[in-house]
Every structure is written in C-alpha cells, then in structure tokens.
Design a protein around this motif. Structure first.
Motif, short mmCIF file in Angstrom:
data_model
loop_
_atom_site.label_atom_id
_atom_site.label_comp_id
_atom_site.label_asym_id
_atom_site.label_seq_id
_atom_site.Cartn_x
_atom_site.Cartn_y
_atom_site.Cartn_z
N ALA A 1 -11.47 9.51 -12.48
CA ALA A 1 -11.25 10.55 -11.47
C ALA A 1 -10.53 10.02 -10.24
O ALA A 1 -9.96 10.80 -9.48
CB ALA A 1 -12.58 11.17 -11.07
N LYS A 2 -10.58 8.71 -10.03
CA LYS A 2 -9.86 8.07 -8.92
C LYS A 2 -10.17 8.72 -7.57
O LYS A 2 -9.27 9.05 -6.79
CB LYS A 2 -8.36 8.09 -9.19
CG LYS A 2 -7.94 7.31 -10.43
CD LYS A 2 -6.44 7.35 -10.64
CE LYS A 2 -6.05 6.53 -11.88
NZ LYS A 2 -4.60 6.58 -12.14
N GLY A 3 -11.44 8.90 -7.31
CA GLY A 3 -11.85 9.41 -6.01
C GLY A 3 -12.06 10.90 -5.94
O GLY A 3 -12.65 11.40 -4.97
N ASP A 4 -11.58 11.64 -6.93
CA ASP A 4 -11.85 13.08 -6.95
C ASP A 4 -13.31 13.32 -7.32
O ASP A 4 -13.89 12.57 -8.11
CB ASP A 4 -10.94 13.79 -7.96
CG ASP A 4 -9.48 13.82 -7.51
OD1 ASP A 4 -9.25 13.67 -6.29
OD2 ASP A 4 -8.60 13.98 -8.37
N THR A 5 -13.89 14.38 -6.77
CA THR A 5 -15.29 14.70 -7.04
C THR A 5 -15.40 15.54 -8.30
O THR A 5 -14.82 16.63 -8.38
CB THR A 5 -15.91 15.44 -5.85
OG1 THR A 5 -15.89 14.59 -4.70
CG2 THR A 5 -17.36 15.83 -6.16
N LEU A 6 -16.15 15.04 -9.26
CA LEU A 6 -16.39 15.77 -10.50
C LEU A 6 -17.56 16.73 -10.31
O LEU A 6 -18.24 16.72 -9.29
CB LEU A 6 -16.69 14.79 -11.64
CG LEU A 6 -15.63 13.71 -11.91
CD1 LEU A 6 -16.13 12.72 -12.96
CD2 LEU A 6 -14.33 14.35 -12.36
N VAL A 7 -17.81 17.55 -11.31
CA VAL A 7 -18.97 18.44 -11.29
C VAL A 7 -19.68 18.32 -12.63
O VAL A 7 -19.04 18.20 -13.69
CB VAL A 7 -18.57 19.91 -11.02
CG1 VAL A 7 -17.62 20.42 -12.08
CG2 VAL A 7 -19.79 20.81 -10.94
N SER A 8 -21.01 18.30 -12.61
CA SER A 8 -21.78 18.23 -13.84
C SER A 8 -23.02 19.12 -13.69
O SER A 8 -23.39 19.51 -12.57
CB SER A 8 -22.19 16.79 -14.17
OG SER A 8 -23.03 16.26 -13.15
#
Length: 320
Positions: free
Chosen positions: A10-17
């Motif tokens: 993701a390189k710093g992007d915020t994922l969602v789970s």
C-alpha cells in the motif's frame, strides 16, 4: 498474501478491513455473504473471522446430578474462511484462541488452514468462560497468547509437537501472525507499562502486527503507538473501530470491553431525540475518528462489524 505484505504494498495508503462473526448454531453461511457483499466495494485485502469457544450450562436432573448442555456453539471458523476466500478472492484471517484448545487441537487447526492456503492468523488468549472468575486454559493448552504465538512460529520453522515429524523434511507453514493490543491496557494488567511487556513478549515470540481493541478517543491510540515505539515494539499497529449506535451501549461497552467513552460522544448520544438520532450520532463520531486516523497514515482501518454491516457501510462510504 501475508497481511504485512499488504501494508508494504500500500506504500503508506490506509487500507480497510472488516471482522465478521460466524453465524450462531443453526445459522447459514448465507448470513455471512449477505453481510459482506455490500462491503466488498471497499476492496478489503483481508477479512477477519472470529472464533468463540463453546458455552455450557448445567441443568439439574431429577436424580440430583447435573447435565452439561451446550447453549452456544458456532460453525467452524476454518470452513468459513475457506468459503470467504473462494467467494471473494480475498485473504481470510481466522482467530485462534488459547481457550478451548489443547496444543494438539491448535496444531491440527493450523495444518487445516495451511492446506487451504490461509496465510494469516490472529492469535488470542480469549476470555474466561462466563461461569469462571478467571481464564482457565484447557489441560495441555496454552495459558498465554505469547505461548500460542510460539507454537505458530515453531510450525513456520517446521517444528511440530510430534518430534518424529520434525527435521529437514517437515513442511514449514508460512503464517503471518497478528496479536491484540489494548490502547487503554488489558483489564487484567495492573498498568500500561506491564501490559506492554506482555505485548512485546508476543512480538519477540514471532508476532508480525497488532490489531487494537476498540477505542473512541483517537488520542488514546496515538499515545499507545508512541508507548509501543518507546518500548521497542515496531510492528504495524492497526486501529480497531466500532461505532456506538444504541443507548444501552453507553453502559455495556465500558463493562464488556473495558474502554472509556468520551464525554462529547456520550452527550451526543443522550441528547438525540430517538433511536435513529442516536445511531446517527455514533456513526458521525466513528466517521470523524476514521478520517483523522487516515490523515495520520495508519496502515489500515479495521472495523468490527458485529453483525451490523449497513452501519459499517455508511461509515466506510464517508471515509473511503
């Protein structure tokens, strides 16, 4: 793919789970699909599946003896993970508990998961049974989550309980191991400093990332991350989020999960005129939490759906 690899990719992007509950005894897998279908638009890279140990009551019979009767039994988390991976093509993260499992039970579950190409697990001690005053492990089971992490790490090295299968030919598993963290400390710990010692022990045993207990004050999460870093804990720390949407949760959440509720949140909920207003107040609070956490670059926002996917969908839609 391993959960930590998703963070790196993701390189710093915020994922969602998301985290889902297995259906109760007698329920169907369709209930899980119905809950997850609308959430898949947010492209979660992984979905957690909880595990709850069986619960029993003892009924007194006419003879005077007591009969042990199961009142809560959930379908197998392993099978649910397989169904989720097959339907959605995303990784499933099953929860593994110390409670209710012997070491052999744990090894058998891990072997089944490895056969299914499940590469991630969340290792937890689990709660005490309702009729027990403290956590009591199974005979030949683990007392602490750190011991469970050690067993998983051993299997990643090809070390099994049966010494006869160990050696160069033993199949090595490849589990990425998550563990729990408590921004407001675990309720059994006398203080946060000692609680962090136990967290660090889990990391030293081989854990790869931390998912936090729910919290409603972001500063508590930020302070917790700072405290972990100061203690030498440098793995990713994922914030766990749950919206407060009902009036009774003002007392049930602090009682059950041992977390504080900010005064402004309590005022917003209690001032609402009706149930929908209270629900909206909780949703707006969680949206604000999520946006601030995302702005601060957290690796992932992990939502506890608790069977209420429509509310989570509203929050995720506003944030992502």
């Amino acid at each position: 793919m391993r959960v930590t690899e998703y963070f790196e990719k993701a390189k710093g992007d915020t994922l969602v789970s998301f985290e889902v509950l297995p259906p109760l005894k007698g329920g169907s897998m369709q209930a899980i699909f119905d809950a997850l279908d609308p959430l898949m638009e947010f492209k979660p890279p992984f979905i957690d599946v909880t595990y709850h140990r069986e619960e029993f009551i003892y009924k007194r019979r006419a003879s005077g003896y007591y009969e042990k009767t199961a009142i809560r039994k959930r379908p197998g988390t392993v099978g649910i993970c397989a169904a989720i991976m097959h339907r959605y093509g995303v990784d499933a993260v099953p929860h593994l508990l110390c409670g209710g499992f012997t070491k052999q039970d744990t090894e058998n579950a891990l072997i089944d998961l490895a056969f299914l190409d499940v590469q991630n697990v969340l290792a937890l001690r689990g709660d005490a049974r309702k009729f027990e005053g403290k956590f009591i492990p199974e005979p030949e089971g683990h007392h602490y989550a750190s011991e469970l992490v050690e067993q998983i790490t051993d299997m990643n090295k090809g070390k099994y309980l049966d010494e006869l299968v160990n050696g160069d030919e033993a199949t090595k598993t490849n589990f990425c191991i998550g563990v729990a963290g408590y921004p407001e400390k675990h309720f059994e710990a006398p203080n946060l400093e000692i609680d962090l010692r136990y967290v660090k022990k889990k990391i030293e045993a081989g854990a790869d990332y931390i998912v936090t207990q729910m919290f409603f004050d972001n500063q508590k999460y930020f302070d917790y991350v700072d405290a972990c870093r100061a203690a030498g804990i440098n793995v990713p720390i994922v914030p766990g989020l749950k919206p407060l949407t009902k009036l009774y949760q003002l007392t049930s959440i602090p009682r059950l999960f041992h977390v504080d509720l900010p005064e402004d949140l309590v005022k917003a909920v209690t001032k609402a005129k009706d149930a929908e207003g209270r629900r909206r107040a909780g949703i707006e609070w969680c949206i604000a939490q999520s946006k601030e956490l995302k702005e601060r670059g957290v690796p992932c926002l992990h939502y506890y759906t608790m069977g209420d996917s429509s509310t989570i969908h509203q929050i995720a839609s506003a944030v992502h």
